[in-house]
Write an enzyme that holds these catalytic residues in place. Structure first.
Site, PDB file in Angstrom:
ATOM      1  CE  LYS A 112      -2.252   0.603   3.608  1.00 34.33           C
ATOM      2  NZ  LYS A 112      -3.036   1.028   4.757  1.00 34.33           N
ATOM      3  NE  ARG A 127      -7.943   0.813   9.915  1.00 33.87           N
ATOM      4  CZ  ARG A 127      -6.859   1.101  10.598  1.00 33.87           C
ATOM      5  NH1 ARG A 127      -6.943   1.238  11.902  1.00 33.87           N
ATOM      6  NH2 ARG A 127      -5.701   1.253   9.998  1.00 33.87           N
ATOM      7  NE  ARG A 166       7.183  -5.063   6.048  1.00 33.87           N
ATOM      8  CZ  ARG A 166       5.982  -4.462   5.933  1.00 33.87           C
ATOM      9  NH1 ARG A 166       5.568  -4.008   4.753  1.00 33.87           N
ATOM     10  NH2 ARG A 166       5.214  -4.330   6.974  1.00 33.87           N
ATOM     11  NE  ARG A 196       7.116  -3.269  11.129  1.00 29.47           N
ATOM     12  CZ  ARG A 196       6.140  -2.669  10.454  1.00 29.47           C
ATOM     13  NH1 ARG A 196       6.411  -1.801   9.500  1.00 29.47           N
ATOM     14  NH2 ARG A 196       4.891  -2.938  10.738  1.00 29.47           N
ATOM     15  NE  ARG A 256       0.579  -6.651  11.289  1.00 26.95           N
ATOM     16  CZ  ARG A 256       1.739  -6.479  10.658  1.00 26.95           C
ATOM     17  NH1 ARG A 256       2.770  -7.230  10.932  1.00 26.95           N
ATOM     18  NH2 ARG A 256       1.843  -5.542   9.739  1.00 26.95           N
TER      19      ARG A 256
END
Ligand code: IMP
Ligand code: MG
Length: 369
Positions: free
Chosen positions: A193, A268, A307, A313, A325
């Site tokens: 995104k 949302r 990633r 992360r 998620r």
């Protein structure tokens, strides 16, 4: 919506509303005038249509004449008012009623009073079809007012924008924001995104509003809204939608020249989507599309684990956290997919492929909006 020269205008006052207002003015004036034969003085050019309709409705004998003044240039009232055609008849002892299309700053009216100062009329009254109270800067009494309107530029029913629009039988109001493309961008974690938002910004000259960034900015800079948001966060409560909307509004206002916005991270919920629609509506604009990048779960998991390996992360490294998620994303966005689908605004875009390929697919959707 109509376009005159470079500007867009939206319908504002219908022919019927104008007719009703005019009728009320005629009734009131006819009653006040009694048995006198009034002289109606139309102020050209704007009041030609109004004067014509007005005297057709006037139930008794009357006279009509015109004076011609000019004050407006484009969208702004200008300082010097030119008297192009003055009074051409003796009005001594007469009941005079000025017919104005619109009273804005009142400068034209001051000039009208100057013209009549030395005329020994029996009475001088002012009638105006439209009146902008917020713009009016004089003290002259307005005896008859048809419709009060906000301080925004209008056209139609005699009123023009640089010569155009006088012939319209309805009145149109200028659109504050001109043509915009506003997108709500969605994508599960790992869909790319951010990369695509960056590209859309450049290609379509859009402003990217990431709700997370907006929050962080407001809190860091201790803006009033930031402090307010923080007070909820500190108590462990959800920030009320209105606070978020107010922050987004501030972002939109900062970018009045933007060709549009990419909303990212908002809405949302259904309530938020409605609030966003309302916000855009108040800007004479709208959300044109919800674009959702679609990527299969397995590919997302693979990408995010990859990633995580390079970025370190923690939440990107753990497969079960990742799957959670993604699941959460779908359960949350399903409602919005329905909301925007119902308005024919949902566009799912295949998010698997090279960056350029995905970009190409997004462009195809946006170019059609
Ligand atoms: P004022 O002298 O500022 O009161 O403005 C009065 C004149 O400006 C009117 O007679 C119109 O010709 C013009 N005017 C004021 N507002 C508008 C508007 O919204 N649209 C078009 N013309 C306007
Ligand atoms: Mg006028």
């Amino acid at each position: 919506m109509i376009k005159l020269h470079d500007k867009y205008f939206k319908p504002f006052i219908s022919a019927q509303q104008i007719d009703d207002a005019l009728q009320r003015m005629v009734d009131e004036i006819a009653e006040d005038v009694g048995d006198d034969i009034p002289v109606f003085v139309g102020i050209l050019n704007g009041s030609f249509m109004l004067t014509s309709d007005f005297v057709k409705k006037y139930p008794k004998t009357c006279e009509v004449t015109f004076i011609k003044l000019a004050s407006y240039e484009g969208l702004k009232s200008s300082e010097d008012i030119q008297r192009l055609v003055g009074l051409t008849q003796d009005l001594t002892g007469r009941t005079v009623i000025i017919l104005e299309d619109i009273i804005d700053s009142g400068k034209t009216l001051a000039e009208v009073y100057r013209i009549f100062k030395n005329e020994k009329v029996k009475s001088l009254k002012i009638a105006t079809l439209f009146y902008k109270p917020e713009a009016y800067k004089k003290d002259f009494k307005l005896h008859y007012v048809g419709i009060e309107i906000p301080d925004k530029f209008i056209v139609g029913y005699g009123l023009d924008y640089d010569g155009l629009g006088r012939n319209l039988t309805e009145v149109y109001q200028i659109k504050q924001t001109q043509h915009m493309t506003n997108l709500v961008l969605f994508g599960p974690p790992g869909a790319g995104k951010g990369t695509q938002a960056e590209f859309l910004k450049g290609k379509y000259n859009l402003v990217h509003i990431s709700t997370g960034d907006v929050f962080r900015f407001n809190i860091k800079n201790e803006t009033a809204l930031g402090m307010l948001a923080k007070s909820y966060i500190d108590k462990g409560e959800l920030v009320p939608d209105q606070v978020t909307i107010d922050m987004l509004n501030a972002e939109v206002e900062k970018n009045t020249d933007a060709k549009g916005f990419i909303f990212d991270g908002f809405p949302r919920t259904n309530a938020q989507a409605k609030a966003l629609d309302k916000l855009m509506d108040s800007k004479d604009s709208q959300i044109n599309a919800m674009i959702a990048l679609e990527v299969e779960d397995e590919i997302l998991v693979e990408r995010l684990i990859g990633r995580g390996k390079t970025s370190g992360r923690a939440d990107d490294a753990n497969e079960s956290i990742i799957r959670n998620r993604i699941k959460e994303y779908y359960s949350k966005t399903a409602i919005l997919k329905d909301y925007y689908s119902a308005q024919n605004k949902y566009h799912g875009v295949d998010g698997v492929g090279s960056i350029e390929e995905i970009t190409e697919r997004l462009s195809k959707v946006i170019d059609k909006l």
